[in-house]
Design an enzyme around this catalytic site. Structure first.
Site, PDB file in Angstrom:
ATOM      1  CB  SER A 155      -1.139  -0.083   0.852  1.00 14.25           C
ATOM      2  OG  SER A 155      -1.960   1.079   1.168  1.00 14.25           O
ATOM      3  CG  ASP A 277      -6.699  -3.522  -4.168  1.00 13.15           C
ATOM      4  OD1 ASP A 277      -7.637  -2.711  -2.745  1.00 13.15           O
ATOM      5  OD2 ASP A 277      -5.810  -3.134  -3.890  1.00 13.15           O
ATOM      6  CG  HIS A 305      -5.486  -2.670  -0.101  1.00  9.18           C
ATOM      7  ND1 HIS A 305      -4.903  -2.013  -1.609  1.00  9.18           N
ATOM      8  CD2 HIS A 305      -4.906  -1.563   1.180  1.00  9.18           C
ATOM      9  CE1 HIS A 305      -4.591  -1.558  -1.056  1.00  9.18           C
ATOM     10  NE2 HIS A 305      -3.989  -1.104  -0.076  1.00  9.18           N
TER      11      HIS A 305
END
Length: 337
Positions: A155, A277, A305
């Site tokens: 991320s 995601d 995610h």
């Protein structure tokens, strides 16, 4: 094959020595962790929490060393060390499932808290802007690791990894980017908010409803009791009195904007992406693959995610295969001499 189970007995790969890990009994948590760590039920989070340490890291932007939180490796390998970063407003506990698999396979594995988040001592608050985060990570690497690393960022941690790799290429051998948040243009208008509004927004950021909603977006079909426990893991670091100041400082200074740095990455890169995601479209995985000079891409089906939380066995295998490419090539070169 590596398999994550509820048992601490994990199966190592044949090419590496077996190391018995994660056998801590009881609640031997470091005293500096928030007392709410006792409420966490997840056995992997509890075990990893017992191993969190604070190391002194000297930086030029603070008048004393920062006692910096991380999980140190139990073993030293001939291969490049693996350094695990985490995402926005998170901690090293994000790696509670994948860390033991990597270490059990024989990798020298570090899990490092990015400055401003995690469990470092920030009572005397230093700057937590991008340059400070980069310098803090570099000084930790220079003081304790001192070898080129496999740097892994999920991320927003992918933006941290790219920024670090471009500015300190001598410290990074290869990159692994997981569901990378690298195309957001810093914190945008949030940097212009009045401080009172910024603090109100940050207070909302650690609220239970927002964190539960984030879990709903991040993971596929998570049971409510698991979601609540994972929320408690994810917001544990938010309970420090300096967390709000550190987060506001980061947001007010603009945050990460690394889109222009992507084509400057010289290291071979593995891109991992969860096909489901809901936070960052996997179309951006294809874009990132096209823009990175030397990259391969692997997608994980039925995954959201945070693949290293949701599909740790798949992520660990991909990382081990990627790290092993270097070892295999080196072995072939030696055999041909």
């Amino acid at each position: 094959m590596l398999t994550l189970t509820a048992s601490p007995a994990l199966v190592p790969t044949k090419r590496r020595a077996h190391v018995k890990l994660f056998t801590v009994q009881g609640s031997n948590f470091p005293s500096f962790l928030p007392k709410e760590v006792e409420n966490i039920r997840d056995p992997f989070a509890r075990r990893l929490a017992t191993r969190i340490e604070r190391l002194p890291v000297s930086v030029g932007f603070a008048d004393r060393s920062i006692m910096s939180s991380c999980v140190k490796p139990l073993i030293q390998s001939e291969e490049s060390p693996v350094v695990l970063l985490h995402g926005f407003d998170s901690s090293c506990l994000e790696w509670r499932y994948t860390f033991p698999l990597l270490e059990e396979a024989g990798l020298e594995t570090w899990a490092v808290d990015v400055l401003g988040w995690g469990f470092s001592d920030l009572e005397r608050l230093p700057s937590c802007d991008v340059a400070s985060k980069r310098d803090h990570l570099y000084q930790l690497w220079k003081s304790y690791i001192r070898r080129p690393i496999i740097l892994i960022g999920p991320s927003l941690g992918a933006a941290v990894a790219i920024d670090f790799a471009v500015n300190h290429p001598e410290a990074v051998e290869k990159l692994v980017l997981i569901d990378a948040s690298v195309y957001a243009e810093d914190t945008g208008n949030l940097a212009k908010l009045p401080r009172a509004i910024a603090y109100a927004g940050v207070y909302l950021l650690k609220s239970t409803p927002l964190r539960l909603y984030a879990n709903l977006l991040a993971f596929n079909s998570l049971p409510l009791n698991t979601s609540i426990d994972w929320m408690n893991v994810g917001r544990l670091h938010c309970l420090y009195p300096w967390w709000e100041d550190a987060t506001v400082n980061f947001m007010n200074t603009g945050g990460y904007n690394v889109s222009a740095q992507i084509k400057k990455v010289k290291q071979k890169t593995l891109i991992i992406w969860g096909e489901d995601d809901q936070i960052i479209s996997n179309k951006l995985a294809v874009r990132l693959h096209c823009e990175l000079p030397d990259a391969v891409i692997r997608q994980i089906p039925d995954c959201g995610h945070l693949p290293h939380v949701e599909k740790p066995n798949s992520v660990a295998k991909l990382i081990l295969d990627f790290v092993g490419e270097v070892s295999n090539k080196e072995a072939q070169s030696v055999s041909q001499v």
